[in-house]
Design an enzyme around this catalytic site. Sequence first.
Site: not given
Length: 157
Positions: A34, A37-39, A44
């Site tokens: 996760i 892509g975040h970020f 975060i």
Amino acid sequence: MNLDYFQLIDRIVDLNLGERTIVVEAQVPEKHTIFEGHFPGFPIMPGVLLTEAMAQSSGWLLLGVLKFERMPFLAIVKEAKMRGFVSPGQLLTIEAKVEHEGSGFAVTKAKGRIGKDLKCSAEITFGLTPFPDPAFRVHMDAMAEKIGFPMQVLKHD
């Protein structure tokens, strides 16, 4: 936290049914897809997952208040605020308090902190319904044991 199974709290630290409060801990994983892509370059915890962690904490509180006789389900999230970043590897502590319970609904207020720093908060409304089937209740009992739910609170006076 076990993000793959949507288990966002690790352990119950305190459950006070007299005050209708709960404190839980969630260890944010150091690595997880996760965060890719975040970020990229600045991982975060997504705000929606912080909100879900507050809802799960509130749900366990309500299960205690209701003595597992009814099941809370998420109905409304109000006043959700993300106040700072939660990063991989941090220990998130969530506190929740029942504001109202009755007429088939319950309202809680929850806050998430890293140390003393407030990172998120929300008012969360739940519908209350009987457990859909005995197998689901058995699953919830197993999860309760896994996260340290103090089952002795379920004993009736």
